[in-house]
Scaffold this motif. Structure first.
Motif, PDB file in Angstrom:
ATOM      1  N   UNK A  54       7.693 -50.447  -5.318  1.00  0.00           N
ATOM      2  CA  UNK A  54       8.336 -49.962  -4.110  1.00  0.00           C
ATOM      3  C   UNK A  54       7.540 -50.349  -2.870  1.00  0.00           C
ATOM      4  N   UNK A  55       8.246 -50.878  -1.867  1.00  0.00           N
ATOM      5  CA  UNK A  55       7.555 -51.324  -0.654  1.00  0.00           C
ATOM      6  C   UNK A  55       7.018 -50.175   0.183  1.00  0.00           C
ATOM      7  N   UNK A  56       7.581 -48.984   0.038  1.00  0.00           N
ATOM      8  CA  UNK A  56       7.097 -47.820   0.786  1.00  0.00           C
ATOM      9  C   UNK A  56       6.153 -47.040  -0.115  1.00  0.00           C
ATOM     10  N   UNK A  57       4.921 -46.933   0.351  1.00  0.00           N
ATOM     11  CA  UNK A  57       3.875 -46.288  -0.443  1.00  0.00           C
ATOM     12  C   UNK A  57       3.462 -45.000   0.245  1.00  0.00           C
ATOM     13  N   UNK A  58       3.393 -43.928  -0.517  1.00  0.00           N
ATOM     14  CA  UNK A  58       2.954 -42.646   0.034  1.00  0.00           C
ATOM     15  C   UNK A  58       1.536 -42.355  -0.426  1.00  0.00           C
ATOM     16  N   UNK A  59       0.751 -41.779   0.498  1.00  0.00           N
ATOM     17  CA  UNK A  59      -0.639 -41.517   0.170  1.00  0.00           C
ATOM     18  C   UNK A  59      -1.071 -40.118   0.537  1.00  0.00           C
ATOM     19  N   UNK A  60      -2.371 -39.985   0.755  1.00  0.00           N
ATOM     20  CA  UNK A  60      -2.952 -38.672   1.040  1.00  0.00           C
ATOM     21  C   UNK A  60      -2.635 -38.230   2.464  1.00  0.00           C
ATOM     22  N   UNK A  61      -2.705 -36.910   2.683  1.00  0.00           N
ATOM     23  CA  UNK A  61      -2.609 -36.278   4.006  1.00  0.00           C
ATOM     24  C   UNK A  61      -1.306 -36.618   4.736  1.00  0.00           C
ATOM     25  N   UNK A  62      -0.242 -36.937   4.009  1.00  0.00           N
ATOM     26  CA  UNK A  62       1.046 -37.203   4.625  1.00  0.00           C
ATOM     27  C   UNK A  62       1.227 -38.615   5.162  1.00  0.00           C
ATOM     28  N   UNK A  63       0.261 -39.491   4.910  1.00  0.00           N
ATOM     29  CA  UNK A  63       0.362 -40.868   5.365  1.00  0.00           C
ATOM     30  C   UNK A  63       1.217 -41.701   4.415  1.00  0.00           C
ATOM     31  N   UNK A  64       1.837 -42.732   4.966  1.00  0.00           N
ATOM     32  CA  UNK A  64       2.578 -43.695   4.179  1.00  0.00           C
ATOM     33  C   UNK A  64       2.420 -45.067   4.808  1.00  0.00           C
ATOM     34  N   UNK A  65       2.725 -46.083   4.035  1.00  0.00           N
ATOM     35  CA  UNK A  65       2.630 -47.448   4.559  1.00  0.00           C
ATOM     36  C   UNK A  65       3.749 -48.269   3.945  1.00  0.00           C
ATOM     37  N   UNK A  66       4.225 -49.241   4.713  1.00  0.00           N
ATOM     38  CA  UNK A  66       5.314 -50.084   4.247  1.00  0.00           C
ATOM     39  C   UNK A  66       4.856 -51.520   4.115  1.00  0.00           C
TER      40      UNK A  66
END
Lengths: 113, 114
Positions: A54-66
């Motif tokens: 998936x191109x949308x990645x979710x991470x810690x502390x509510x951050x995400x990256x595309x």
């Protein structure tokens, strides 16, 4: 050769507003992409990664990256910034066939109350 | 869970002197990394160990830098002799061998060479 560019030395945003920290990369093969955060007087902390899928990645502390392959970008985002998000953010890339990551110069995020 | 430990936290030496840094990784992490972070730049990987073997040291200036991880746990990084341009923060990181994309960093050692 692989490289990472973080075009902004500093990003300023008001608390509660969305934030974006930009990152573009260059690799010869398929990229592994990462974001790390460095708080004052503390070591770097892993935030998130893109390996495949998936191109949308979710991470810690509510951050995400595309992950955007056509634009060779991996921008870090958060829908609503907190003052406590103020820190130095590093983007890194590694070619799938390499053990060596290349880090960007870092972007200082300042969230104003 | 204890994090990656490094010592000393700060070191000031004169050029041509030698210095050593110590790192204790997170328990169970087979992979250990040493990075150099010059002020205003991102970390640069110097050497990567898997247990006590070297995976990559292509960016380690071997004429003056050396590193070892004799028992596959603790590691030391040495500079001999130091140059002014070695002034930087030296970061140690560790990871599980099959999750090297998720590295845990220590607080670093700030080296000043005068």
């Amino acid at each position: 050769a692989q490289s990472v560019a973080q075009p902004e030395d500093q990003v300023n945003v008001a608390e509660g507003n969305p934030l974006t920290v930009k990152c573009t990369y260059s690799v010869s093969g398929n990229p592994y992409l990462f974001w790390y955060v460095q708080y004052p007087n503390r070591g770097l902390q892993f935030l998130l990664k893109y390996i495949t899928g998936d191109n949308l990645v979710k991470g810690s502390y509510g951050f995400e990256a595309e992950f955007n392959k056509s634009q060779t970008s991996f921008h870090l985002k958060k829908p609503s910034a907190l003052v406590s998000d103020s820190a130095l953010y590093f983007c890194a890339v590694r070619d799938q066939g390499s053990y060596i990551p290349t880090f960007g110069r870092g972007t200082s995020l300042i969230v104003h109350p | 869970e204890a994090g990656v430990a490094q010592s000393p936290r700060y070191k000031i030496i004169e050029k041509r002197q030698s210095v050593a840094f110590w790192c204790n990784p997170i328990s169970g992490h087979a992979t250990l990394y040493w990075y150099q972070q010059i002020l205003g730049q991102g970390p640069k990987l110097l050497i990567q160990f898997q247990n006590n073997g070297v995976v990559d040291d292509s960016q380690l200036p071997k004429d003056r830098f050396s590193a070892e991880r004799l028992k596959g746990v603790d590691s030391t990084l040495k500079i001999q002799p130091a140059k002014l341009e070695d002034s930087a923060v030296y970061l140690c990181a560790s990871s599980f061998f099959d999750r090297d994309y998720e590295q845990y960093f220590g607080p670093g050692t700030r080296l000043t060479v005068t």
